[in-house]
Design a protein around this motif. Sequence first.
Motif, PDB file in Angstrom:
ATOM      1  N   ALA A   1       0.897  -1.132  -0.158  1.00 37.89           N
ATOM      2  CA  ALA A   1       0.113   0.116  -0.070  1.00 37.89           C
ATOM      3  C   ALA A   1       1.008   1.306  -0.107  1.00 37.89           C
ATOM      4  N   ALA A   2       2.081   1.282   0.786  1.00 36.86           N
ATOM      5  CA  ALA A   2       2.947   2.381   0.600  1.00 36.86           C
ATOM      6  C   ALA A   2       3.494   2.600  -0.538  1.00 36.86           C
ATOM      7  N   VAL A   3       3.950   1.381  -1.232  1.00 33.17           N
ATOM      8  CA  VAL A   3       4.513   1.565  -2.632  1.00 33.17           C
ATOM      9  C   VAL A   3       3.518   2.023  -3.353  1.00 33.17           C
ATOM     10  N   GLU A   4       2.377   1.928  -3.532  1.00 33.38           N
ATOM     11  CA  GLU A   4       1.254   2.032  -4.402  1.00 33.38           C
ATOM     12  C   GLU A   4       0.825   3.632  -4.266  1.00 33.38           C
ATOM     13  N   ARG A   5       0.817   3.940  -3.118  1.00 37.99           N
ATOM     14  CA  ARG A   5       0.427   5.380  -2.835  1.00 37.99           C
ATOM     15  C   ARG A   5       1.448   6.331  -3.078  1.00 37.99           C
ATOM     16  N   VAL A   6       2.621   5.813  -2.965  1.00 41.52           N
ATOM     17  CA  VAL A   6       3.672   6.850  -3.205  1.00 41.52           C
ATOM     18  C   VAL A   6       4.007   6.905  -4.808  1.00 41.52           C
ATOM     19  N   ARG A   7       3.587   5.823  -5.520  1.00 42.68           N
ATOM     20  CA  ARG A   7       3.894   5.713  -6.974  1.00 42.68           C
ATOM     21  C   ARG A   7       2.741   6.607  -7.477  1.00 42.68           C
ATOM     22  N   GLU A   8       1.615   6.382  -7.050  1.00 47.44           N
ATOM     23  CA  GLU A   8       0.451   7.051  -7.684  1.00 47.44           C
ATOM     24  C   GLU A   8       0.564   8.350  -7.274  1.00 47.44           C
ATOM     25  N   SER A   9       1.055   9.121  -6.294  1.00 41.69           N
ATOM     26  CA  SER A   9       0.999  10.501  -5.828  1.00 41.69           C
ATOM     27  C   SER A   9       2.063  11.168  -6.973  1.00 41.69           C
ATOM     28  N   ALA A  10       3.386  10.588  -6.881  1.00 37.23           N
ATOM     29  CA  ALA A  10       4.461  10.903  -7.705  1.00 37.23           C
ATOM     30  C   ALA A  10       3.925  10.842  -8.983  1.00 37.23           C
ATOM     31  N   ALA A  11       3.371  10.013  -9.628  1.00 35.42           N
ATOM     32  CA  ALA A  11       2.784  10.028 -11.046  1.00 35.42           C
ATOM     33  C   ALA A  11       1.900  11.332 -11.266  1.00 35.42           C
ATOM     34  N   ALA A  12       0.850  11.500 -10.420  1.00 38.93           N
ATOM     35  CA  ALA A  12       0.105  12.497 -10.490  1.00 38.93           C
ATOM     36  C   ALA A  12       0.956  14.075 -10.465  1.00 38.93           C
ATOM     37  N   ALA A  13       1.961  14.017  -9.841  1.00 37.20           N
ATOM     38  CA  ALA A  13       2.509  15.398  -9.741  1.00 37.20           C
ATOM     39  C   ALA A  13       3.468  15.692 -10.774  1.00 37.20           C
ATOM     40  N   SER A  14       3.922  14.480 -11.690  1.00 32.07           N
ATOM     41  CA  SER A  14       4.975  14.703 -12.533  1.00 32.07           C
ATOM     42  C   SER A  14       4.719  14.117 -13.919  1.00 32.07           C
ATOM     43  N   GLU A  15       5.073  14.788 -14.859  1.00 34.06           N
ATOM     44  CA  GLU A  15       5.078  14.243 -16.064  1.00 34.06           C
ATOM     45  C   GLU A  15       5.662  13.221 -16.509  1.00 34.06           C
ATOM     46  N   LYS A  16       6.743  12.834 -15.952  1.00 38.43           N
ATOM     47  CA  LYS A  16       7.411  11.534 -16.221  1.00 38.43           C
ATOM     48  C   LYS A  16       7.428  10.736 -15.082  1.00 38.43           C
ATOM     49  N   ARG A  17       7.991   9.456 -15.272  1.00 43.78           N
ATOM     50  CA  ARG A  17       7.861   8.578 -14.354  1.00 43.78           C
ATOM     51  C   ARG A  17       9.162   8.630 -13.162  1.00 43.78           C
ATOM     52  N   THR A  18       8.840   8.921 -11.999  1.00 48.60           N
ATOM     53  CA  THR A  18       9.898   8.973 -11.114  1.00 48.60           C
ATOM     54  C   THR A  18      10.573   7.566 -10.561  1.00 48.60           C
ATOM     55  N   PRO A  19      11.552   7.425 -10.839  1.00 53.00           N
ATOM     56  CA  PRO A  19      12.249   6.262 -10.280  1.00 53.00           C
ATOM     57  C   PRO A  19      11.921   6.088  -8.730  1.00 53.00           C
TER      58      PRO A  19
END
Length: 122
Positions: free
Chosen positions: A61-79
């Motif tokens: 859940a932590a991974v999914e939430r961080v990934r989704e939030s980072a994706a929503a805030a950035s145009e590129k996929r953040t490693p």
Amino acid sequence: MSKTLLVAKNVAQGNILADTIKGQAYEVDVVHSVDEAVAIFKREPFDAIVLDVSFEADAKAAVERVRESAAAASEKRTPLIVVTKSFGESSFLLDSGEVDVLLEYPAHVEQLRQVVEQFVGC
């Protein structure tokens, strides 16, 4: 200057990890919860994220939430680099495709610095 966000619930372990990955060509910001990470993504972009799931009750859940939030805030996929207590217990996180690198703490902590530098272009 490149920026890396370190998310670590345990303050002491977070400070150790931050000291390990700090470099001359990039900054490391440290937050101590997924909620803090979600809030900071709304204010600024990051070139890489290090998430320590060692003290998370639900690592997936932590991974999914961080990934989704980072994706929503950035145009590129953040490693997303995840640090865990046990590679064997957390290897399922790689299967989801949400995690770019999975490292075990503390055995590969020096490797963490090298991985971050690879992603932030140092």
